[in-house]
Design a protein around this motif. Structure first.
Motif, PDB file in Angstrom:
ATOM      1  N   GLY A  82       0.788  -1.182  -0.003  1.00 49.19           N
ATOM      2  CA  GLY A  82       0.032  -0.252  -0.084  1.00 49.19           C
ATOM      3  C   GLY A  82       0.776   1.305   0.012  1.00 49.19           C
ATOM      4  N   GLN A  83       2.105   1.160   0.035  1.00 48.51           N
ATOM      5  CA  GLN A  83       3.252   2.196   0.281  1.00 48.51           C
ATOM      6  C   GLN A  83       3.106   2.729  -1.088  1.00 48.51           C
ATOM      7  OE1 GLN A  83       7.125   1.176   1.684  1.00 48.51           O
ATOM      8  NE2 GLN A  83       7.903   3.207   0.722  1.00 48.51           N
ATOM      9  N   LYS A  84       2.976   4.212  -1.325  1.00 45.24           N
ATOM     10  CA  LYS A  84       3.299   5.020  -2.511  1.00 45.24           C
ATOM     11  C   LYS A  84       4.852   5.171  -2.770  1.00 45.24           C
ATOM     12  CE  LYS A  84       1.833   9.025  -4.976  1.00 45.24           C
ATOM     13  NZ  LYS A  84       0.835  10.231  -4.989  1.00 45.24           N
ATOM     14  N   VAL A  86       2.168   1.990  -6.591  1.00 47.32           N
ATOM     15  CA  VAL A  86       1.780   1.504  -4.961  1.00 47.32           C
ATOM     16  C   VAL A  86       2.389   0.127  -4.920  1.00 47.32           C
ATOM     17  CG1 VAL A  86      -0.084   0.959  -3.488  1.00 47.32           C
ATOM     18  CG2 VAL A  86      -0.294   2.962  -5.047  1.00 47.32           C
ATOM     19  N   GLU A 137       2.354  -3.448  -4.333  1.00 50.42           N
ATOM     20  CA  GLU A 137       1.439  -4.577  -4.359  1.00 50.42           C
ATOM     21  C   GLU A 137       1.485  -5.785  -3.442  1.00 50.42           C
ATOM     22  OE1 GLU A 137       1.195  -5.318  -8.474  1.00 50.42           O
ATOM     23  OE2 GLU A 137       0.540  -3.429  -9.133  1.00 50.42           O
TER      24      GLU A 137
END
Length: 124
Positions: free
Chosen positions: A10-12, A36, A38
């Motif tokens: 979820g990290q950009k 992002v 996955e």
């Protein structure tokens, strides 16, 4: 050098466009693409359907491929922008000293400052 553990689902993140992909017109002026995370596994981080792995020759995680590496993964856009700025500055400095006439314009004090920096980094 970044590790797989530096990334979370979820990290950009930011991808540096390199290799053959960088030749495309839409990346010539801006070699940064965002995505992002996955999936994070033991060996790979997956972003935009591409797997990335740790490699000692890269600061970020390199794209897992059998051919040309087209993307390098960084934890955020700011880190990648700083890396690209550093690369640009190093290139400009190398180009400056590549031409002997340029260095003649430097004063003794400027040369001593440059030598001091080189010595602090462990150079001659």
């Amino acid at each position: 050098m970044y590790k797989i553990t530096d990334f979370k689902v979820g990290q950009k993140v930011a991808l540096e466009v390199t290799g053959n992909e960088a030749r495309r017109p839409n990346y010539k002026d801006n070699p940064i693409r965002e995505g992002v995370v996955e999936k994070v596994g033991k060996k790979y981080v997956t972003v935009c359907g591409r797997r990335f792995e740790e490699h000692p020759a890269y600061i970020g995680l390199r794209e897992k491929t059998d051919s040309c590496v087209n993307f390098v993964l960084y934890p955020n856009k700011q880190v990648l922008e700083a890396k690209l700025e550093k690369d640009k500055l190093l290139f400009n400095i190398q180009e400056f000293f590549r031409h002997p006439n340029n260095s003649k314009e430097l004063t003794l004090n400027q040369l001593e400052e440059i030598q001091k920096i080189i010595t602090e980094l462990g150079g001659n």
